[in-house]
Scaffold this motif. Structure first.
Motif, PDB file in Angstrom:
ATOM      1  N   MET A   1       0.839  -1.208   0.000  1.00  0.00           N
ATOM      2  CA  MET A   1       0.000   0.000   0.000  1.00  0.00           C
ATOM      3  C   MET A   1       0.872   1.256   0.000  1.00  0.00           C
ATOM      4  N   ALA A   2       1.853   1.281   0.894  1.00  0.00           N
ATOM      5  CA  ALA A   2       2.717   2.463   1.012  1.00  0.00           C
ATOM      6  C   ALA A   2       3.445   2.738  -0.293  1.00  0.00           C
ATOM      7  N   ARG A   3       3.942   1.685  -0.940  1.00  0.00           N
ATOM      8  CA  ARG A   3       4.669   1.859  -2.192  1.00  0.00           C
ATOM      9  C   ARG A   3       3.748   2.368  -3.298  1.00  0.00           C
ATOM     10  N   ALA A   4       2.538   1.818  -3.369  1.00  0.00           N
ATOM     11  CA  ALA A   4       1.594   2.243  -4.401  1.00  0.00           C
ATOM     12  C   ALA A   4       1.191   3.699  -4.211  1.00  0.00           C
ATOM     13  N   LEU A   5       0.932   4.087  -2.968  1.00  0.00           N
ATOM     14  CA  LEU A   5       0.516   5.462  -2.708  1.00  0.00           C
ATOM     15  C   LEU A   5       1.643   6.461  -2.961  1.00  0.00           C
ATOM     16  N   SER A   6       2.873   6.064  -2.684  1.00  0.00           N
ATOM     17  CA  SER A   6       4.005   6.970  -2.916  1.00  0.00           C
ATOM     18  C   SER A   6       4.205   7.255  -4.401  1.00  0.00           C
ATOM     19  N   ASN A   7       3.753   6.326  -5.254  1.00  0.00           N
ATOM     20  CA  ASN A   7       3.901   6.485  -6.708  1.00  0.00           C
ATOM     21  C   ASN A   7       2.669   7.094  -7.371  1.00  0.00           C
ATOM     22  N   PHE A   8       1.636   7.351  -6.570  1.00  0.00           N
ATOM     23  CA  PHE A   8       0.378   7.820  -7.160  1.00  0.00           C
ATOM     24  C   PHE A   8       0.492   9.250  -7.657  1.00  0.00           C
ATOM     25  N   GLN A   9      -0.046   9.494  -8.852  1.00  0.00           N
ATOM     26  CA  GLN A   9      -0.122  10.829  -9.419  1.00  0.00           C
ATOM     27  C   GLN A   9      -1.566  11.154  -9.771  1.00  0.00           C
ATOM     28  N   LEU A  10      -1.992  12.370  -9.508  1.00  0.00           N
ATOM     29  CA  LEU A  10      -3.346  12.778  -9.836  1.00  0.00           C
ATOM     30  C   LEU A  10      -3.541  12.839 -11.349  1.00  0.00           C
ATOM     31  N   PRO A  11      -4.737  12.505 -11.829  1.00  0.00           N
ATOM     32  CA  PRO A  11      -5.017  12.642 -13.265  1.00  0.00           C
ATOM     33  C   PRO A  11      -5.099  14.113 -13.642  1.00  0.00           C
ATOM     34  N   PRO A  12      -5.056  14.427 -14.935  1.00  0.00           N
ATOM     35  CA  PRO A  12      -5.112  15.826 -15.365  1.00  0.00           C
ATOM     36  C   PRO A  12      -6.334  16.553 -14.820  1.00  0.00           C
ATOM     37  N   MET A  13      -6.137  17.835 -14.500  1.00  0.00           N
ATOM     38  CA  MET A  13      -7.194  18.750 -14.054  1.00  0.00           C
ATOM     39  C   MET A  13      -7.740  18.397 -12.674  1.00  0.00           C
ATOM     40  N   HIS A  14      -6.977  17.651 -11.883  1.00  0.00           N
ATOM     41  CA  HIS A  14      -7.373  17.316 -10.511  1.00  0.00           C
ATOM     42  C   HIS A  14      -6.307  17.850  -9.552  1.00  0.00           C
ATOM     43  N   SER A  15      -6.465  19.050  -9.062  1.00  0.00           N
ATOM     44  CA  SER A  15      -5.562  19.669  -8.074  1.00  0.00           C
ATOM     45  C   SER A  15      -4.096  19.602  -8.493  1.00  0.00           C
ATOM     46  N   GLN A  16      -3.848  19.720  -9.788  1.00  0.00           N
ATOM     47  CA  GLN A  16      -2.461  19.740 -10.271  1.00  0.00           C
ATOM     48  C   GLN A  16      -1.848  21.110 -10.006  1.00  0.00           C
ATOM     49  N   MET A  17      -0.618  21.108  -9.490  1.00  0.00           N
ATOM     50  CA  MET A  17       0.077  22.345  -9.162  1.00  0.00           C
ATOM     51  C   MET A  17       1.293  22.496 -10.065  1.00  0.00           C
ATOM     52  N   TYR A  18       1.397  23.650 -10.720  1.00  0.00           N
ATOM     53  CA  TYR A  18       2.542  23.883 -11.596  1.00  0.00           C
ATOM     54  C   TYR A  18       2.723  25.380 -11.809  1.00  0.00           C
ATOM     55  N   LEU A  19       3.834  25.735 -12.444  1.00  0.00           N
ATOM     56  CA  LEU A  19       4.113  27.128 -12.775  1.00  0.00           C
ATOM     57  C   LEU A  19       3.613  27.426 -14.177  1.00  0.00           C
ATOM     58  N   LEU A  20       2.997  28.586 -14.320  1.00  0.00           N
ATOM     59  CA  LEU A  20       2.565  29.070 -15.626  1.00  0.00           C
ATOM     60  C   LEU A  20       3.230  30.430 -15.801  1.00  0.00           C
TER      61      LEU A  20
ATOM     62  N   LYS B   1       5.320  33.177 -14.641  1.00  0.00           N
ATOM     63  CA  LYS B   1       5.742  33.651 -13.326  1.00  0.00           C
ATOM     64  C   LYS B   1       4.663  33.437 -12.258  1.00  0.00           C
ATOM     65  N   TYR B   2       3.689  32.598 -12.567  1.00  0.00           N
ATOM     66  CA  TYR B   2       2.546  32.436 -11.681  1.00  0.00           C
ATOM     67  C   TYR B   2       2.363  30.975 -11.269  1.00  0.00           C
ATOM     68  N   LYS B   3       1.924  30.774 -10.040  1.00  0.00           N
ATOM     69  CA  LYS B   3       1.625  29.439  -9.551  1.00  0.00           C
ATOM     70  C   LYS B   3       0.155  29.129  -9.821  1.00  0.00           C
ATOM     71  N   VAL B   4      -0.115  27.910 -10.282  1.00  0.00           N
ATOM     72  CA  VAL B   4      -1.477  27.545 -10.660  1.00  0.00           C
ATOM     73  C   VAL B   4      -1.880  26.240  -9.984  1.00  0.00           C
ATOM     74  N   ILE B   5      -3.100  26.215  -9.452  1.00  0.00           N
ATOM     75  CA  ILE B   5      -3.749  24.961  -9.076  1.00  0.00           C
ATOM     76  C   ILE B   5      -4.824  24.711 -10.129  1.00  0.00           C
ATOM     77  N   ASP B   6      -4.608  23.706 -10.946  1.00  0.00           N
ATOM     78  CA  ASP B   6      -5.566  23.342 -11.985  1.00  0.00           C
ATOM     79  C   ASP B   6      -6.483  22.264 -11.430  1.00  0.00           C
ATOM     80  N   ASP B   7      -7.676  22.672 -10.995  1.00  0.00           N
ATOM     81  CA  ASP B   7      -8.675  21.728 -10.493  1.00  0.00           C
ATOM     82  C   ASP B   7      -9.948  21.885 -11.326  1.00  0.00           C
ATOM     83  N   SER B   8      -9.732  22.005 -12.637  1.00  0.00           N
ATOM     84  CA  SER B   8     -10.804  22.413 -13.548  1.00  0.00           C
ATOM     85  C   SER B   8     -11.707  21.274 -13.985  1.00  0.00           C
TER      86      SER B   8
END
Length: 264
Positions: free
Chosen positions: A110-129, A131-138
């Motif tokens: 369980m621990a190994r699987a959760l450590s490798n988990f990545q959110l699918p697109p548009m689900h609370s993704q955080m990145y730089l756009l 000079k701006y920080k974006v949370i894409d939860d669209s």
């Protein structure tokens, strides 16, 4: 309403009760759990952040872009690292662990699987756009998920906190109430600006202005919203973009990317 959603989910319980070997998995942090538990005649397992859950999270650590906690269960304890933000995702992970326990999955797996988990697109993704920080939860929005994501925005380090919000749909007669309530919440969370789009989001602007947010704007089309947003942005601003699926708020992010990062 939330109670109607609860009753819709509870339609599963009589089916589960046909065989005492079936399992019902419940969130013990929910106010509805005692009532739903009383209806169950099958096996039951609970998960939650509070004490008394069969599967719970202890020593939760918020590292802004990641979460860490100790998973405590009848099978023992293990440290869990989630490479995704938000305490609400700890609850999601606990739900998965509860099901995994039923299926006999070992804790290290369980621990190994959760450590490798990545959110699918548009689900609370955080990145730089740019000079701006974006949370894409669209991808989608409802009052509960909106509240959780606003709290996530509040915790991000950076400049001004700006919410770009589309309508939360399928709320029936309560639509205007919930949009107003979200606007009021933004004042409590020290959000600096709101750019709202849609049929109901004018009520969010009303709630935000009454909560002290002067920079709260309502738009009927994405083009006008984007034009105003581009003139409003300052370096290091933090943006949250969210709305129901039908609102297609990702189109705003795509347009911002074209304007702010033309070489990518």
């Amino acid at each position: 309403s939330l109670e109607e959603i609860k009753e819709a989910k509870a339609e599963l319980i009589p089916l589960l009760n046909r065989d005492p070997a079936n399992w019902l998995v419940l969130n013990s942090d929910s106010e509805w759990t005692p009532e739903l538990t009383s209806r169950a005649r099958c096996k039951l397992i609970t998960f939650g952040i509070g004490q008394g859950s069969d599967v719970r999270a202890d020593n939760i650590q918020n590292h802004h872009r990641a979460m860490e906690f100790t998973l405590t269960s009848r099978k023992g304890k293990i440290l869990i690292h989630l490479a995704i933000p938000g305490e609400y995702n700890v609850s999601n992970a606990l739900a998965a662990c509860a099901v995994a326990l039923i299926l006999g999955v070992p804790l290290p797996t369980m621990a190994r699987a959760l450590s490798n988990f990545q959110l699918p697109p548009m689900h609370s993704q955080m990145y730089l756009l740019g000079k701006y920080k974006v949370i894409d939860d669209s991808y989608n929005a409802n009052p509960e998920s909106m509240e959780q994501t606003l709290k996530l925005l509040k915790d991000i380090r950076g400049g001004r906190k700006i919410v770009v919000l589309g309508d939360m749909l399928e709320l029936g007669d309560a639509a205007e109430f919930f949009h107003y309530k979200i606007g009021s919440l933004m004042g409590e969370l020290n959000i600096q600006a709101l750019f709202a789009l849609g049929k109901y989001s004018h009520k969010t602007v009303v709630g935000a202005k009454e909560a002290g947010i002067e920079a709260a704007f309502f738009f009927r089309d994405k083009k006008s919203l984007i034009e105003k947003l581009l003139t409003f942005l300052k370096e290091n601003d933090c943006l949250l973009v969210k709305g129901s699926r039908e609102m297609r708020m990702e189109e705003i992010i795509d347009r911002l990317r074209m304007k702010l990062c033309p070489s990518t």
